[in-house]
Design a protein around this motif. Structure first.
Motif, mmCIF file in Angstrom:
data_model
loop_
_atom_site.group_PDB
_atom_site.id
_atom_site.type_symbol
_atom_site.label_atom_id
_atom_site.label_comp_id
_atom_site.label_asym_id
_atom_site.label_seq_id
_atom_site.Cartn_x
_atom_site.Cartn_y
_atom_site.Cartn_z
ATOM 1 N N LEU A 31 0.889 -0.962 0.092
ATOM 2 C CA LEU A 31 0.008 0.072 -0.169
ATOM 3 C C LEU A 31 1.071 1.155 -0.142
ATOM 4 O O LEU A 31 0.484 1.986 -0.818
ATOM 5 N N TRP A 32 2.190 1.099 0.804
ATOM 6 C CA TRP A 32 2.755 2.279 0.983
ATOM 7 C C TRP A 32 3.592 2.608 -0.431
ATOM 8 O O TRP A 32 3.630 3.874 -1.052
ATOM 9 N N ALA A 33 3.792 1.329 -1.267
ATOM 10 C CA ALA A 33 4.427 1.387 -2.717
ATOM 11 C C ALA A 33 3.418 2.253 -3.523
ATOM 12 O O ALA A 33 3.936 3.106 -4.289
ATOM 13 N N VAL A 34 2.170 2.065 -3.508
ATOM 14 C CA VAL A 34 1.356 2.621 -4.382
ATOM 15 C C VAL A 34 1.222 4.104 -3.953
ATOM 16 O O VAL A 34 1.087 4.799 -5.019
ATOM 17 N N GLN A 35 0.992 4.448 -2.583
ATOM 18 C CA GLN A 35 0.962 5.917 -2.258
ATOM 19 C C GLN A 35 2.204 6.527 -2.877
ATOM 20 O O GLN A 35 2.133 7.746 -3.293
ATOM 21 N N LEU A 39 2.553 9.525 -5.461
ATOM 22 C CA LEU A 39 3.031 10.859 -5.166
ATOM 23 C C LEU A 39 4.075 11.281 -6.228
ATOM 24 O O LEU A 39 4.214 12.399 -6.539
ATOM 25 N N SER A 40 4.879 10.248 -6.750
ATOM 26 C CA SER A 40 6.044 10.602 -7.798
ATOM 27 C C SER A 40 5.152 11.078 -9.271
ATOM 28 O O SER A 40 5.813 12.048 -9.811
ATOM 29 N N ASP A 74 -0.426 4.776 7.726
ATOM 30 C CA ASP A 74 -0.965 4.022 6.651
ATOM 31 C C ASP A 74 -1.506 5.109 5.506
ATOM 32 O O ASP A 74 -2.312 4.637 4.760
ATOM 33 N N ASP A 75 -1.277 6.354 5.601
ATOM 34 C CA ASP A 75 -1.711 7.011 4.498
ATOM 35 C C ASP A 75 -0.373 8.205 4.137
ATOM 36 O O ASP A 75 0.767 8.257 4.818
ATOM 37 N N LEU A 76 -0.547 9.040 3.180
ATOM 38 C CA LEU A 76 0.285 9.891 2.810
ATOM 39 C C LEU A 76 -0.410 11.303 2.457
ATOM 40 O O LEU A 76 -1.226 11.464 1.824
ATOM 41 N N THR A 142 -6.107 3.312 -2.828
ATOM 42 C CA THR A 142 -5.659 4.289 -1.981
ATOM 43 C C THR A 142 -5.081 5.619 -2.728
ATOM 44 O O THR A 142 -5.219 5.556 -4.064
ATOM 45 N N GLY A 143 -4.375 6.376 -2.004
ATOM 46 C CA GLY A 143 -3.832 7.679 -3.035
ATOM 47 C C GLY A 143 -3.182 8.420 -1.703
ATOM 48 O O GLY A 143 -2.675 7.925 -0.963
ATOM 49 N N VAL A 144 -2.751 9.655 -2.524
ATOM 50 C CA VAL A 144 -2.433 10.991 -1.665
ATOM 51 C C VAL A 144 -3.402 12.045 -1.292
ATOM 52 O O VAL A 144 -3.863 12.294 -2.292
ATOM 53 N N ASP A 145 -3.377 12.289 -0.126
ATOM 54 C CA ASP A 145 -4.526 13.208 0.338
ATOM 55 C C ASP A 145 -3.725 14.665 0.175
ATOM 56 O O ASP A 145 -2.523 14.874 0.307
#
Length: 341
Positions: A31-35, A39-40, A74-76, A142-145
């Protein structure tokens, strides 16, 4: 359109591990990798258009203290000044690949429930081979807030007016949620009617019956937060957030004068050059590690995980081992056999 470019993760990154006494599952690492990958993508858009952003809240703390995620996060989160956010959302529609979506108030975007915007890889879990291949074997959305920072009026009367308006709209939004799900009590319904009429009179606004009222309230709240955009103040805050947490002393220059810090050994991320002042305002002695209990149940995808297991059980299918999670003693964290259909 800007395509999502895969990040390179070293062998073993997706293995479960313990950091700072906290056990992180391989699925959480995915999940971190997806976020980080999303972000990239955001970073590439921002570089293309000269848009500033910084890591925000726990993500900034993680970058400074852990050179990556806080182990129990668990979020970004990132933050943008209002002017940069408006520019970002003005161009993002033309740059989004079909497998990413924006959560925002503009037409065609996924509508948010509250004043948190962002970019994600969808709105629901997906076990298709294409999704899993693109998103590191993680079936969860998931994603970036993105948190928007608005100028804070320096004039006390202007501040009081804006603060009262934001509080009224925020309260109206929460009551509207209760109206929408038919859980509102009669006492709260009367409060809802009073605030709604007050807002209509103050803003000379008529609520449309052709659009979800929560979205209309969110749009008014977004406007209320940005009332001081041209007032010249260099003090900025995430205005709706600050009515609960208080002002945290953010300054416009924190978003402009930044440095890059390594993050998870995978990428570098921007933080304010004066991150020490920012983090002390947010957390006090921020280098002291304190296990943070979130307002939601950890992990952030637990509802999606429950639904994934439920759907496999309904169909009588065996759940792939990659979707199961174990604690450090080897016990299932969530046992599919516990689900009652």
């Amino acid at each position: 359109m800007i395509d999502l470019k895969g990040l390179n993760f070293p062998d073993g990154y997706f293995q479960s591990e313990e950091r700072c006494g906290f056990y992180i599952t391989g699925m959480m690492k995915r999940l971190w990798a997806v976020q980080m990958n999303i972000l990239s993508w955001i970073d590439e858009v921002c570089r293309k258009y000269g848009i500033h952003y910084i890591m925000d809240y726990g993500s900034m703390l993680g970058a400074v203290r852990h050179s990556g995620y806080i182990p129990w996060d668990d979020d970004l989160d990132i933050g943008m000044l209002r002017s940069d956010y408006n520019r970002f959302m003005g161009v993002v529609g033309g740059e989004l690949p079909p497998y990413l979506s924006a959560k925002a108030l503009f037409p065609g975007a996924v509508k948010p429930k509250e004043m948190i915007f962002g970019i994600s890889n969808g709105t629901r879990l997906d076990t298709s081979p294409e999704f899993l291949e693109r998103f590191y074997g993680c079936p969860y959305s998931t994603g970036v807030d993105i948190f928007v920072y608005d100028r804070v009026p320096e004039d006390p009367e202007q501040f009081e007016y804006q603060d009262s308006l934001i509080r009224a709209l925020d309260r109206l939004l929460m009551l509207q949620w209760e109206v929408d799900d038919a859980s509102i009590t009669e006492e709260r319904r009367q409060e809802y009617k009073v605030i709604k009429e007050s807002v209509k009179d103050e803003l000379d606004y008529s609520f449309s019956e052709n659009e979800n009222k929560s979205i209309q309230i969110l749009r008014l709240l977004d406007i209320a937060c940005s009332l001081c955009e041209d007032c010249g103040s260099r003090n900025v805050e995430c205005r709706e957030y600050s009515i609960y947490k208080g002002d945290k002393g953010f300054r416009e220059e924190y978003f402009i004068d930044t440095i890059q810090l390594p993050f998870e050994g995978i990428m570098s991320v921007p933080v304010p050059r004066d991150y020490d002042t920012v983090l002390r305002n947010l957390y006090g002695e921020y280098m002291e590690q304190k296990m943070f209990t979130s307002s939601y149940d950890y992990p952030i995808y637990h509802n999606q995980r429950d639904e994934l297991y439920r759907q496999y059980k309904i169909r009588g299918w065996k759940i792939p081992e990659d979707f199961l999670e174990y604690d450090k003693e080897g016990k299932l964290i969530s046992d599919p056999n516990d689900f009652v259909l």
